[in-house]
Write an enzyme that holds these catalytic residues in place. Sequence first.
Site, PDB file in Angstrom:
ATOM      1  N   SER A  87     -50.596 -99.388 -60.926  1.00 44.09           N
ATOM      2  CA  SER A  87     -49.289 -98.800 -59.602  1.00 44.09           C
ATOM      3  C   SER A  87     -49.853 -99.852 -58.545  1.00 44.09           C
ATOM      4  CB  SER A  87     -49.157 -97.289 -59.275  1.00 44.09           C
ATOM      5  OG  SER A  87     -48.767 -97.387 -58.309  1.00 44.09           O
TER       6      SER A  87
ATOM      7  N   TYR B 188     -52.364 -89.620 -57.103  1.00 45.78           N
ATOM      8  CA  TYR B 188     -51.615 -90.307 -57.942  1.00 45.78           C
ATOM      9  C   TYR B 188     -52.141 -91.704 -58.113  1.00 45.78           C
ATOM     10  CZ  TYR B 188     -48.148 -92.913 -60.014  1.00 45.78           C
ATOM     11  OH  TYR B 188     -47.149 -93.904 -60.441  1.00 45.78           O
TER      12      TYR B 188
END
Length: 335
Positions: A127, A152
């Site tokens: 990501s 995350y």
Amino acid sequence: MRILVTGAAGFIGSTLTHRLLERGDEVLGFDNLNDYYDPTLKEARLARLQGRPGFTFVRADLEDRAAVDRAFKEFKPDRVVALAAQAGVRYSLENPRAYIDSNIVGFLNILEACRHFGCEHLVYASSSSVYGANRKLPFAVEDSVDHPVSLYAASKKANELMAHTYSHLYGIPTTGLRFFTVYGPWGRPDMALFLFTRKILAGEPIDVFNHGRHSRDFTYVDDIVEGVIRTLDRPPGPDPAYDPMHPTPASSTAPYRVYNIGNNQPVELLRYIEVLEDALGRKAEMRLLPMQPGDVPDTYADVSALQRDTGYTPSTPIETGVRNFVEWYRDYYKV
């Protein structure tokens, strides 16, 4: 090829699976259809895949080691695309353990299955959030990414480190793809475009964080899928130019690569909202708010490494992509 796709009922995973089936690959989809967002949307994506020649599906959790091993043992995938993960920056502030269970334990199960059952190439979702507190723009894969600002992001950085370890120890070719703000038809309801569209059509105000002044490298889903397929078809080898005296996070003496996949054209959020208003034919009522914890001010993908190695070039302007999303949304929700 025989390709196992985790997260096959997800936004990117379902779009990718259609493309793989169209070119003649056999695909085993693996997904737990959890309720992080509306499962009926996941079921609708899956329904479009069910019955297509070459597609089979397993409903299970990544954390279920036996289910993962069974899928590998019975399907015998040539290659694996690991897209399933607990997504969302803001949710990681509320439920951090979900990210360890899915993104760490679940990813370990995939790596172990690749090791024990054989795999020509593992492509996995990282990501843009791994760039965290970095401020040098554009973000390049050669940059250090040691300052995540959400769990995350930390879990995605951990995936890259875990993949490198397995590439080094067991010779498994792995490629990590740092996705930049993906949007488009069949998208995720927790993402800004979906939330804004729903609220504008309902006549409700939209929450615009950082007063709309942050920018994102919004990337259309078809461009993302094109990049995934291009990397999937090119398993990496050791990088002959890798210098251990000047290490880079992007490559290694192991068969390992990390790439950015973005549009390479950041857009300020206020401009993105203007494009959405044009597509909807309605004005948004904006509630301007400060930056949220875990968010970053700007993202901007340097995709030169991916262009160099695969010929990837993003080609969808936001005006086209947002219009396509709005057309899908109006058709799907009959509004």
